[in-house]
Motif scaffolding. Structure first.
Motif: not given
Length: 253
Positions: A26-31, A55-74
């Protein structure tokens, strides 16, 4: 970004144990994710489907903006959660004993991307007419080649080249390789199972991707055709993402 997702059972296997999915948070990031399952009694397709779904379900509700380091963790957390789920099912059901899967996943922003992977499914980046491998196979043969015990040519034809040193779901704890890469307009990302690159050389893959005639779906189909024409010894899955304006991907819902 435009996407194409194709998979084929191949000419030898009785079951397609590959699974793949691509969508948009929902935050526009392609996965995107590709998984290549393993295990007897059709356990491989269970493992790969379970890994993709988790994998898909674990990301379903993530809406916040992400920086690259947060994306690595996620992306690492999402893959580790999939490992936990697959491992638990394999541990509790004799039918699924020792099942597992490879996984290669990507998160893509406007100017950068993140890859997370376990096993020997691969990610390639096409940039300025060159195809570059972004992942490193977790295989016995790759370890032998890295240590200088065998040559690259010997590795390509080694009888144990499919033996994994790391997989998702086979152990309670597993290490996920995560790395960032540049992602600029005009680039293309290829995620694939070993059924593609074990049958089709990088020069052929590059030529298919650079061909101006087919659209993205046509390029994916062409890569599948090349693998089948070369023998189709394994399931083959191709997922392409083009960094260009186009149809919107599915939003996780």
């Amino acid at each position: 970004m435009r996407t194409a997702n194709r998979s084929d059972i191949g000419r030898i296997r009785l079951v397609n144990e590959d699974r793949a999915w691509v969508g948009q948070l929902e935050n526009g990031i392609t996965v995107a994710i590709v998984a290549d399952g393993m295990g007897g009694h059709q356990a491989g397709d269970v493992a790969s489907q379970l890994a993709v779904d988790t994998f898909r379900e674990s990301l379903r509700d993530y809406k916040d903006p992400l920086d690259p380091e947060q994306a690595k963790t996620l992306i690492r957390q999402a893959i580790l959660q999939a490992n936990e789920i697959v491992y638990e099912m394999a541990s509790q059901n004799d039918r699924y004993h020792n099942m597992g899967t490879t996984v290669v996943a990507a998160m893509l922003f406007e100017g950068s991307g993140i890859i997370g992977h376990i096993g020997d499914s691969r990610a390639y980046r096409l940039h300025d007419g060159r195809l570059r491998l972004l992942t490193e196979d977790h295989t016995l043969v790759n370890e032998l080649a890295k240590s200088g015990q065998i040559s690259a040519e010997e590795a390509a034809n080694h009888p144990r080249r499919n033996v994994l040193t790391r997989a998702l779901g086979t152990d309670r704890h597993v290490e996920v390789d995560v790395k960032g890469f540049a992602w600029t307009p005009g680039d293309m990302l290829l995620l694939c199972s070993d059924g593609l690159y074990s049958m089709v050389g990088e020069d052929e893959m590059l030529a298919a991707l650079l061909d101006a005639e087919p659209n993205l779906d046509g390029k994916a189909e062409r890569l599948i055709e090349l693998a089948l024409h070369a023998g189709g010894d394994d399931n083959v899955t191709v997922l392409l993402i083009d960094h260009a304006a186009g149809d919107e991907e599915e939003v996780i819902g």
